[in-house]
Design a protein around this motif. Structure first.
Motif, short mmCIF file in Angstrom:
data_model
loop_
_atom_site.label_atom_id
_atom_site.label_comp_id
_atom_site.label_asym_id
_atom_site.label_seq_id
_atom_site.Cartn_x
_atom_site.Cartn_y
_atom_site.Cartn_z
N ALA A 5 28.88 -57.72 -63.29
CA ALA A 5 28.38 -56.36 -63.93
C ALA A 5 28.08 -56.37 -65.28
O ALA A 5 27.20 -55.86 -65.76
CB ALA A 5 29.05 -55.26 -63.36
N ALA A 6 29.02 -56.91 -65.86
CA ALA A 6 29.08 -57.11 -67.56
C ALA A 6 27.67 -57.83 -68.11
O ALA A 6 27.18 -57.80 -69.10
CB ALA A 6 30.03 -57.55 -68.25
N ALA A 7 26.98 -58.76 -67.20
CA ALA A 7 25.89 -59.44 -67.37
C ALA A 7 24.73 -58.61 -67.48
O ALA A 7 23.49 -58.86 -68.27
CB ALA A 7 25.59 -60.52 -66.36
N SER A 8 24.59 -57.35 -66.89
CA SER A 8 23.57 -56.41 -67.00
C SER A 8 23.72 -55.63 -68.37
O SER A 8 24.68 -54.97 -68.72
CB SER A 8 23.61 -55.48 -65.79
N GLU A 9 22.19 -55.46 -68.97
CA GLU A 9 22.35 -54.57 -70.08
C GLU A 9 22.52 -53.19 -69.76
O GLU A 9 22.60 -52.38 -70.60
CB GLU A 9 20.87 -54.94 -70.79
N ARG A 10 22.24 -52.69 -68.45
CA ARG A 10 22.20 -51.30 -68.18
C ARG A 10 23.53 -51.13 -67.45
O ARG A 10 23.59 -49.68 -67.27
CB ARG A 10 21.06 -51.10 -67.23
N PHE A 11 24.55 -51.82 -67.34
CA PHE A 11 25.74 -51.45 -66.86
C PHE A 11 26.59 -50.51 -67.71
O PHE A 11 26.67 -50.63 -68.79
CB PHE A 11 26.64 -52.79 -66.37
N ARG A 12 27.13 -49.44 -67.08
CA ARG A 12 27.90 -48.44 -67.52
C ARG A 12 28.82 -48.28 -66.58
O ARG A 12 28.72 -47.85 -65.52
CB ARG A 12 27.24 -47.16 -67.82
N MET A 45 7.16 -71.96 -54.02
CA MET A 45 6.64 -72.84 -54.65
C MET A 45 5.04 -72.69 -54.42
O MET A 45 4.28 -72.89 -55.32
CB MET A 45 7.06 -74.27 -54.18
N LEU A 46 4.59 -72.45 -53.18
CA LEU A 46 3.52 -72.38 -52.82
C LEU A 46 2.86 -71.07 -53.46
O LEU A 46 1.53 -70.95 -54.14
CB LEU A 46 3.32 -72.12 -51.41
N ARG A 47 3.45 -69.86 -53.77
CA ARG A 47 3.15 -68.97 -54.44
C ARG A 47 2.71 -68.94 -55.88
O ARG A 47 1.90 -68.60 -56.32
CB ARG A 47 4.12 -67.55 -54.43
N GLY A 48 3.79 -70.04 -56.56
CA GLY A 48 3.50 -70.36 -57.80
C GLY A 48 2.28 -71.28 -58.05
O GLY A 48 1.56 -71.20 -58.88
N LEU A 49 1.68 -71.76 -56.85
CA LEU A 49 0.39 -72.77 -57.28
C LEU A 49 -0.72 -71.84 -56.77
O LEU A 49 -1.69 -72.08 -57.19
CB LEU A 49 0.48 -73.88 -56.12
N MET A 50 -0.47 -70.75 -55.99
CA MET A 50 -1.65 -70.20 -55.38
C MET A 50 -2.03 -68.73 -56.28
O MET A 50 -3.08 -68.39 -56.17
CB MET A 50 -1.70 -69.80 -54.00
N ARG A 51 -1.02 -68.00 -56.53
CA ARG A 51 -1.03 -66.57 -57.16
C ARG A 51 -0.71 -66.67 -58.60
O ARG A 51 0.33 -67.45 -59.01
CB ARG A 51 -0.28 -65.73 -56.42
N GLU A 52 -1.40 -65.90 -59.44
CA GLU A 52 -1.22 -65.51 -60.87
C GLU A 52 0.06 -65.05 -60.86
O GLU A 52 0.45 -64.18 -59.99
CB GLU A 52 -2.18 -64.76 -61.46
N GLY A 53 0.89 -65.58 -61.98
CA GLY A 53 2.38 -64.99 -62.08
C GLY A 53 2.67 -65.24 -63.41
O GLY A 53 1.72 -65.25 -64.39
N GLN A 54 3.87 -64.74 -63.83
CA GLN A 54 4.34 -64.56 -65.08
C GLN A 54 4.81 -65.95 -65.55
O GLN A 54 5.49 -66.71 -64.81
CB GLN A 54 5.54 -63.71 -65.14
N PRO A 55 4.74 -66.26 -66.91
CA PRO A 55 5.37 -67.45 -67.42
C PRO A 55 6.73 -67.31 -67.60
O PRO A 55 7.09 -66.26 -67.61
CB PRO A 55 4.65 -67.64 -68.86
N ILE A 56 7.32 -68.65 -67.54
CA ILE A 56 8.87 -68.35 -67.82
C ILE A 56 9.10 -68.10 -69.31
O ILE A 56 8.54 -68.80 -70.21
CB ILE A 56 9.54 -69.80 -67.33
N GLY A 57 9.89 -67.14 -69.31
CA GLY A 57 10.35 -66.60 -70.93
C GLY A 57 11.33 -67.14 -71.11
O GLY A 57 11.85 -68.22 -70.80
N SER A 58 12.19 -66.53 -72.08
CA SER A 58 13.44 -67.10 -72.65
C SER A 58 14.51 -66.77 -71.71
O SER A 58 14.55 -65.84 -70.71
CB SER A 58 13.75 -66.29 -73.84
N LEU A 59 15.58 -67.80 -71.67
CA LEU A 59 16.63 -67.59 -70.87
C LEU A 59 17.55 -66.81 -71.23
O LEU A 59 17.94 -66.50 -72.38
CB LEU A 59 17.31 -68.91 -70.37
N ASN A 60 18.25 -65.91 -70.32
CA ASN A 60 19.54 -64.96 -70.82
C ASN A 60 20.74 -65.85 -70.41
O ASN A 60 21.37 -65.76 -69.39
CB ASN A 60 19.42 -63.72 -69.71
N TRP A 61 21.21 -66.49 -71.67
CA TRP A 61 22.40 -67.35 -71.65
C TRP A 61 23.70 -66.47 -71.51
O TRP A 61 24.44 -66.90 -70.72
CB TRP A 61 22.32 -68.06 -72.78
#
Length: 152
Positions: free
Chosen positions: A109-116, A59-75
């Motif tokens: 593992a099926a949750a990953s797009e890269r899983f083979r 939480m402190l990092r989120g207030l002090m350092r630049e970071g990425q915005p929250i994108g879409s959720l991986n439902w």
């Protein structure tokens, strides 16, 4: 008022903090014990404390350092991870730790797009299940059936 600079850090910090506080509140009803003779509340209390600490730091990092915005959720990913944990809990007593771990690992593992599913992944899966069974059942004496009542 403080501006949120890293939405992802702040968001995950809130989640860690909430889970840590919930775990800490639940674990306080169990005896803590000592490091040499751990009680049932020892491990949940330590893990909850670490979650609270990591939550505050994030939480402190989120207030002090630049970071990425929250994108879409991986439902799909969230649903499969949740399903894998539920399947493990359901299968543990009825099918045994081998089948429960197999379901947990393959569904998550099926949750990953890269899983083979390849030979290398299958060998890692078998090795992981063997190590878990040896460490938890034989080494630590956790009372989990290796083979469940479905197969007896």
């Amino acid at each position: 008022m403080t501006q949120i600079r890293g939405q992802k850090d702040l968001g995950i910090g809130v989640i860690y903090l909430a889970l840590g506080l919930a775990g800490f509140i639940i674990a306080r009803d169990y005896s803590f014990g000592t490091s040499g003779r751990m009680g049932p509340g020892y491990f949940p209390t330590i893990i909850s404390g670490l979650l609270i600490l990591f939550g505050i730091i994030a939480m402190l990092r989120g207030l002090m350092r630049e970071g990425q915005p929250i994108g879409s959720l991986n439902w799909k990913g969230m649903a499969l991870i949740t399903l894998s944990v539920c399947a493990f809990g359901y299968l543990l007593e009825t099918a045994g730790v081998i089948v429960a771990l197999l379901a947990l690992i393959l569904i998550s593992a099926a949750a990953s797009e890269r899983f083979r599913f390849e030979l290398r992944a299958a060998l890692g899966l078998v090795a992981f299940i063997i190590v878990c069974a040896v460490v938890f059942i034989k080494g630590l004496g956790v009372p989990m059936p290796l083979i469940g009542e479905w197969f007896k």
